[in-house]
Design a protein around this motif. Structure first.
Motif, PDB file in Angstrom:
ATOM      1  N   ILE A 158       0.833  -1.207   0.000  1.00 36.66           N
ATOM      2  CA  ILE A 158       0.000   0.000   0.000  1.00 36.66           C
ATOM      3  C   ILE A 158       0.866   1.255   0.000  1.00 36.66           C
ATOM      4  O   ILE A 158       0.643   2.195  -0.781  1.00 36.66           O
ATOM      5  N   ALA A 159       1.885   1.283   0.881  1.00 32.67           N
ATOM      6  CA  ALA A 159       2.738   2.470   0.971  1.00 32.67           C
ATOM      7  C   ALA A 159       3.493   2.712  -0.337  1.00 32.67           C
ATOM      8  O   ALA A 159       3.582   3.854  -0.819  1.00 32.67           O
ATOM      9  N   ALA A 160       4.034   1.652  -0.928  1.00 30.35           N
ATOM     10  CA  ALA A 160       4.771   1.809  -2.182  1.00 30.35           C
ATOM     11  C   ALA A 160       3.859   2.241  -3.317  1.00 30.35           C
ATOM     12  O   ALA A 160       4.270   3.001  -4.202  1.00 30.35           O
ATOM     13  N   SER A 161       2.610   1.790  -3.308  1.00 33.47           N
ATOM     14  CA  SER A 161       1.667   2.194  -4.359  1.00 33.47           C
ATOM     15  C   SER A 161       1.388   3.686  -4.290  1.00 33.47           C
ATOM     16  O   SER A 161       1.335   4.378  -5.321  1.00 33.47           O
ATOM     17  N   PHE A 162       1.195   4.215  -3.092  1.00 30.94           N
ATOM     18  CA  PHE A 162       0.987   5.659  -2.958  1.00 30.94           C
ATOM     19  C   PHE A 162       2.247   6.424  -3.336  1.00 30.94           C
ATOM     20  O   PHE A 162       2.187   7.478  -3.993  1.00 30.94           O
ATOM     21  N   PHE A 163       3.412   5.917  -2.920  1.00 29.95           N
ATOM     22  CA  PHE A 163       4.666   6.614  -3.220  1.00 29.95           C
ATOM     23  C   PHE A 163       4.934   6.672  -4.719  1.00 29.95           C
ATOM     24  O   PHE A 163       5.337   7.711  -5.252  1.00 29.95           O
ATOM     25  N   ALA A 164       4.717   5.555  -5.409  1.00 27.82           N
ATOM     26  CA  ALA A 164       5.000   5.506  -6.843  1.00 27.82           C
ATOM     27  C   ALA A 164       3.906   6.127  -7.683  1.00 27.82           C
ATOM     28  O   ALA A 164       4.100   6.358  -8.885  1.00 27.82           O
ATOM     29  N   GLY A 165       2.753   6.363  -7.090  1.00 25.07           N
ATOM     30  CA  GLY A 165       1.662   6.974  -7.843  1.00 25.07           C
ATOM     31  C   GLY A 165       0.784   5.990  -8.581  1.00 25.07           C
ATOM     32  O   GLY A 165      -0.125   6.406  -9.314  1.00 25.07           O
ATOM     33  N   THR A 166       0.991   4.714  -8.398  1.00 25.25           N
ATOM     34  CA  THR A 166       0.165   3.732  -9.109  1.00 25.25           C
ATOM     35  C   THR A 166      -1.238   3.651  -8.524  1.00 25.25           C
ATOM     36  O   THR A 166      -2.135   3.077  -9.164  1.00 25.25           O
ATOM     37  N   ALA A 167      -1.448   4.212  -7.313  1.00 22.96           N
ATOM     38  CA  ALA A 167      -2.786   4.197  -6.710  1.00 22.96           C
ATOM     39  C   ALA A 167      -3.659   5.329  -7.228  1.00 22.96           C
ATOM     40  O   ALA A 167      -4.873   5.330  -7.002  1.00 22.96           O
ATOM     41  N   ARG A 168      -3.058   6.303  -7.930  1.00 18.24           N
ATOM     42  CA  ARG A 168      -3.825   7.427  -8.450  1.00 18.24           C
ATOM     43  C   ARG A 168      -4.458   7.069  -9.784  1.00 18.24           C
ATOM     44  O   ARG A 168      -3.945   6.230 -10.533  1.00 18.24           O
ATOM     45  N   ALA A 169      -5.542   7.750 -10.094  1.00 16.18           N
ATOM     46  CA  ALA A 169      -6.227   7.526 -11.366  1.00 16.18           C
ATOM     47  C   ALA A 169      -5.366   8.035 -12.515  1.00 16.18           C
ATOM     48  O   ALA A 169      -4.728   9.085 -12.421  1.00 16.18           O
ATOM     49  N   SER A 170      -5.344   7.285 -13.613  1.00 15.68           N
ATOM     50  CA  SER A 170      -4.565   7.678 -14.778  1.00 15.68           C
ATOM     51  C   SER A 170      -5.293   8.774 -15.548  1.00 15.68           C
ATOM     52  O   SER A 170      -6.528   8.766 -15.652  1.00 15.68           O
ATOM     53  N   THR A 175      14.069   9.185  -9.187  1.00 14.12           N
ATOM     54  CA  THR A 175      12.663   9.039  -9.556  1.00 14.12           C
ATOM     55  C   THR A 175      12.011   7.986  -8.652  1.00 14.12           C
ATOM     56  O   THR A 175      12.708   7.211  -7.980  1.00 14.12           O
ATOM     57  N   PRO A 176      10.665   7.945  -8.601  1.00 10.04           N
ATOM     58  CA  PRO A 176      10.014   6.887  -7.809  1.00 10.04           C
ATOM     59  C   PRO A 176      10.478   5.487  -8.194  1.00 10.04           C
ATOM     60  O   PRO A 176      10.655   4.628  -7.317  1.00 10.04           O
ATOM     61  N   TYR A 177      10.685   5.249  -9.488  1.00 13.58           N
ATOM     62  CA  TYR A 177      11.161   3.938  -9.927  1.00 13.58           C
ATOM     63  C   TYR A 177      12.538   3.647  -9.333  1.00 13.58           C
ATOM     64  O   TYR A 177      12.802   2.540  -8.842  1.00 13.58           O
ATOM     65  N   GLY A 178      13.424   4.649  -9.377  1.00 12.64           N
ATOM     66  CA  GLY A 178      14.767   4.462  -8.844  1.00 12.64           C
ATOM     67  C   GLY A 178      14.762   4.201  -7.346  1.00 12.64           C
ATOM     68  O   GLY A 178      15.506   3.342  -6.850  1.00 12.64           O
ATOM     69  N   TRP A 179      13.913   4.938  -6.596  1.00 10.27           N
ATOM     70  CA  TRP A 179      13.856   4.733  -5.148  1.00 10.27           C
ATOM     71  C   TRP A 179      13.317   3.343  -4.800  1.00 10.27           C
ATOM     72  O   TRP A 179      13.773   2.715  -3.838  1.00 10.27           O
ATOM     73  N   LEU A 180      12.360   2.861  -5.586  1.00  6.96           N
ATOM     74  CA  LEU A 180      11.842   1.511  -5.344  1.00  6.96           C
ATOM     75  C   LEU A 180      12.917   0.455  -5.605  1.00  6.96           C
ATOM     76  O   LEU A 180      13.017  -0.539  -4.881  1.00  6.96           O
ATOM     77  N   VAL A 181      13.724   0.681  -6.647  1.00  8.27           N
ATOM     78  CA  VAL A 181      14.823  -0.243  -6.932  1.00  8.27           C
ATOM     79  C   VAL A 181      15.814  -0.254  -5.771  1.00  8.27           C
ATOM     80  O   VAL A 181      16.289  -1.321  -5.345  1.00  8.27           O
ATOM     81  N   ILE A 182      16.120   0.938  -5.240  1.00  6.23           N
ATOM     82  CA  ILE A 182      17.057   1.023  -4.109  1.00  6.23           C
ATOM     83  C   ILE A 182      16.491   0.292  -2.896  1.00  6.23           C
ATOM     84  O   ILE A 182      17.198  -0.461  -2.208  1.00  6.23           O
ATOM     85  N   ALA A 183      15.208   0.527  -2.605  1.00 13.16           N
ATOM     86  CA  ALA A 183      14.596  -0.126  -1.453  1.00 13.16           C
ATOM     87  C   ALA A 183      14.603  -1.644  -1.611  1.00 13.16           C
ATOM     88  O   ALA A 183      14.880  -2.383  -0.652  1.00 13.16           O
ATOM     89  N   LYS A 184      14.308  -2.119  -2.812  1.00 13.50           N
ATOM     90  CA  LYS A 184      14.318  -3.563  -3.038  1.00 13.50           C
ATOM     91  C   LYS A 184      15.732  -4.122  -2.911  1.00 13.50           C
ATOM     92  O   LYS A 184      15.932  -5.233  -2.384  1.00 13.50           O
ATOM     93  N   ALA A 185      16.739  -3.363  -3.382  1.00 14.68           N
ATOM     94  CA  ALA A 185      18.126  -3.811  -3.261  1.00 14.68           C
ATOM     95  C   ALA A 185      18.542  -3.909  -1.798  1.00 14.68           C
ATOM     96  O   ALA A 185      19.232  -4.866  -1.389  1.00 14.68           O
ATOM     97  N   VAL A 186      18.112  -2.939  -0.972  1.00 10.26           N
ATOM     98  CA  VAL A 186      18.430  -2.973   0.457  1.00 10.26           C
ATOM     99  C   VAL A 186      17.792  -4.198   1.107  1.00 10.26           C
ATOM    100  O   VAL A 186      18.421  -4.892   1.931  1.00 10.26           O
ATOM    101  N   ALA A 187      16.534  -4.484   0.748  1.00 11.70           N
ATOM    102  CA  ALA A 187      15.859  -5.659   1.300  1.00 11.70           C
ATOM    103  C   ALA A 187      16.576  -6.944   0.891  1.00 11.70           C
ATOM    104  O   ALA A 187      16.729  -7.871   1.691  1.00 11.70           O
ATOM    105  N   THR A 188      17.038  -6.994  -0.360  1.00  9.03           N
ATOM    106  CA  THR A 188      17.754  -8.177  -0.836  1.00  9.03           C
ATOM    107  C   THR A 188      19.062  -8.371  -0.085  1.00  9.03           C
ATOM    108  O   THR A 188      19.410  -9.485   0.319  1.00  9.03           O
TER     109      THR A 188
END
Length: 709
Positions: free
Chosen positions: A40-52, A306-319
């Motif tokens: 849920i948090a990542a969806s709001f951060f990346a903007g995928t929860a907003r209407a296109s 960008t939001p995409y880049g921050w998500l990649v960083i977060a996923k890399a940290v989790a990995t």
């Protein structure tokens, strides 16, 4: 892995059967909660929860699609990992008989509760995999339409067209089929062979996912698709394995409850050791493929913000966090468990609970990442060239002698395969030598040369220009099927593996047991038969080039990789049946091998001449529409390719024939020496019996002649 570890973690006070049954929800619910919150948090951060702004399918689709994808990815990983556990990690029977040398027997007891639970988990997760794949197909359709879901009949025809003609729709339709077949098999099969076959088949679900999404549309199509494929393999084994361990946690801690009265507890340390080895391979795949994917999608430092880049960083940290946890468990938790210093319940919390939470967060990030648009350059895109429309890449520079060492395009699937085979071979060689056995360095060099050839033929200039020029394609094809396998077969990898790998005595099938099963199978007897190997070797060429399979391999990435796999294995089996020393069910006599080699040489010559004399261009809409201004006429290039096929077919065949004659001479010499030693031991009793036989025949002839007179 050799199961010499017999220490079983027994239950401490308080670790009752009832208490341990609560481990499953206690270990999984926190991870589930964290995964949902991160999603849920990542969806709001990346903007995928907003209407296109271009077209919105509504809040239901916006939230249901990522939830369905998260459910799909999780259930697929659990299904695959469960089948792998059942096939190679867990015992099938409670009291397995000790197998005789060269045999594998899992009879002698009732089904082990851990095996039964794992197969039930595979069946349940497979059913959920099927349903969630269908849900994703429906939600992706409405997301593509950009309209709220409706029951209007006009959308039925549109959805049918989506499934039959749109790549994303076709991919998810195939996913439903694969998931349904896998879940059906998981419900019905229980024999070791069928469980193993089902585990292998379940991995086919990775293929449709690797062909869709952001990776498939990247500038480096080959690299993106192959890296995401490797990424999915690692995630399924790693994430799914953690969930399976959570499901088995009660059985790892105590003996099974009453309805399995004869069951012994699973050797917790052994199970964790085996999974740890599997997880090590998985984390290397996940981390390495993640770096490749990030380098393809993110080309500048500003794009990391960008939001995409921050998500990649977060996923890399989790990995990285998961990798650190896995290393700590391997070095501390598992040894403490085996030494009796740590209870199995606490080990389950440390190994499964902690990793499950971090893994759930990573899965949530990955789901949102797949829905997030990657950063794009600010410059206007250029009009695609004919070569880019056909191959996905711009034309390489004109082919020169320097191009053969300067032009590369990394095929990460084969790079991973080559790296794994090289490391595994070196580990096996070191293991054998440390034990005091000998292993020729020449065999090792031959194996490494073969892997080097395989790496070059799949990532070097031959692979790059093979998409553009028929002649280079033919050279690459013949080298892949005749040069690399020759060196690989001489390396005798199966013999080395059987020497290095330990035998299991707990009723499970490890790598050594599966190798023996394959070597002694009817399938192996068929494909290693020289008659079949030669017919397959020669016939595959005609079937490939004279049918549309050639076009499929050129236009479809999976077709290209399957072509590489097929011709590599075809050449390997042919060389193995002729000069290999690895064990096979049956060897052909040397005269037959030479006859087959001569027939193969004649066939290559005949087919090469037929292509050279052809006036039509093979795959004309491909090789004739590249828009290149170098390399000469396409038909003339095709004739050069036919000549290359002829020449490259004869030279390795002659080398194999030479190898057959050398082996023949060595076997004759060895047999002569054996007979001489036998004659020395029994005072030439065999020769005496042979002479006595002729003397007896002579007496019979004389007796017949005397009576006639």
């Amino acid at each position: 892995m050799n199961n010499s570890r017999n220490t079983v973690a027994t239950a401490t006070p308080g670790e009752t059967a009832t208490g341990n049954r609560r481990l499953w929800p206690l270990l999984t619910l926190p991870a589930l909660g964290v995964g949902v919150l991160v999603l849920i948090a990542a969806s709001f951060f990346a903007g995928t929860a907003r209407a296109s702004e271009l077209g919105d399918a509504g809040a239901l689709v916006r939230w249901a699609l990522p939830a369905a994808k998260a459910l799909h990815h999780s259930s697929m990983a659990i299904t695959i990992a469960s089948l792998v556990f059942a096939a190679a990690i867990l015992p099938r029977s409670t009291r397995p008989k000790r197998p005789a040398p060269g045999e594998h027997n899992t009879d002698g007891g009732q089904t082990h509760p851990a095996f039964a639970r794992t197969m039930n988990l595979a069946a349940a997760a497979g059913s959920l995999w099927t349903v969630s794949a269908a849900a994703v197909l429906i939600f992706t359709f409405w997301d593509l339409v950009g309209q709220p879901m409706s029951t209007d009949p006009s959308y039925t025809a549109a959805m049918l067209d989506y499934v039959l003609n749109i790549s994303v729709g076709k991919a998810w339709a195939w996913m439903i089929v694969i998931a349904a077949i896998t879940s059906s098999l998981a419900f019905g099969v229980r024999s070791p062979g069928w469980v193993g076959a089902t585990a292998v088949f379940s991995l086919a679900g990775i293929l449709p996912m690797s062909l869709i999404g952001h990776a498939a549309g990247g500038d480096d199509h080959w690299g993106a698709v192959n890296s995401i494929m490797l990424h999915l393999v690692g995630v399924c084994l790693w994430f799914g394995g953690i969930v399976v361990l959570a499901a088995l946690a009660p059985l790892l801690a105590t003996k099974a409850p009453g309805r399995f009265p004869g069951a012994r507890p699973i050797l917790a340390g052994t199970v964790l050791h085996r999974f740890s080895a599997l997880a090590t391979i998985a984390i290397v795949l996940v981390a390495g493929s993640g770096v490749v994917n990030a380098s393809i999608r993110i080309t500048g430092w500003d794009q990391w913000m960008t939001p995409y880049g921050w998500l990649v960083i977060a996923k890399a940290v989790a990995t990285l966090g998961l990798g650190a946890l896995g290393l700590a468990h391997r070095r501390r938790v598992i040894p403490a468990l085996e030494a009796g210093k740590l209870s199995a319940t606490r080990a389950a919390w440390l190994v499964v609970g902690a990793e499950a939470v971090v893994m759930a967060a990573a899965m949530g990030l990955a789901t949102v990442l797949a829905r997030t648009a990657p950063p794009t350059p600010d410059t206007a895109p250029e009009l695609p060239t004919p070569a880019r429309l056909l191959t996905g890449y711009e034309l390489p520079p004109p082919l020169t002698n320097a191009s053969y060492v300067e032009v590369w395009r990394w095929d990460w699937l084969w790079i991973a395969i080559v790296a794994f085979l090289a490391i595994a071979y070196l580990w096996a060689m070191v293991t054998v030598r440390r034990r005091g056995d000998k292993w020729s360095i020449l065999l090792t060099i031959s194996w490494m040369v073969g892997l080097g050839c395989l790496f070059y033929f799949t990532s070097g200039a031959l692979a790059v220009y093979g998409k553009i020029l028929f002649s280079v394609h033919m050279v690459d094809h013949m080298a892949l099927t005749m040069v690399a396998p020759l060196f690989l077969v001489i390396g005798s990898p199966v013999t080395l593996a059987l020497k290095a790998l330990g035998s299991r005595t707990d009723g499970t099938r490890g790598p050594r047991e599966w190798i023996l099963v394959l070597v002694h199978s009817k399938f192996s007897a068929l494909v290693t038969n020289p008659l079949f190997a030669a017919a397959n070797f020669a016939g595959s060429i005609v079937i490939f080039y004279e049918t549309d399979i050639f076009g499929f391999a050129l236009r479809n990435h999976m077709g290209h990789e399957l072509m590489n796999v097929h011709f590599l294995i075809t050449g390997y089996l042919f060389a193995l049946s002729m000069i290999g020393t690895d064990p096979v069910p049956k060897r052909a006599p040397y005269p037959l091998r030479l006859v087959l080699l001569l027939a193969t040489m004649a066939f290559h010559a005949f087919y090469g001449v037929s292509i050279m004399s052809s006036t039509s261009l093979y795959q004309a809409d491909w090789f004739g529409n590249m828009g290149r201004t170098w390399g000469g006429d396409a038909l003339a290039d095709q004739r050069q390719g036919a000549g290359a096929m002829w020449g490259l077919g004869e030279i390795p065949t002659l080398l194999i024939a030479l190898g057959v004659m050398v082996s023949w001479n060595r076997d004759d010499t060895r047999e002569s020496k054996r007979r001489d030693r036998q004659a020395d031991r029994d005072n030439e009793a065999e020769l005496g019996a042979y002479n006595d036989m002729f003397a007896q025949l002579k007496k019979q002839d004389e007796e017949i002649a005397r009576r006639g007179r």
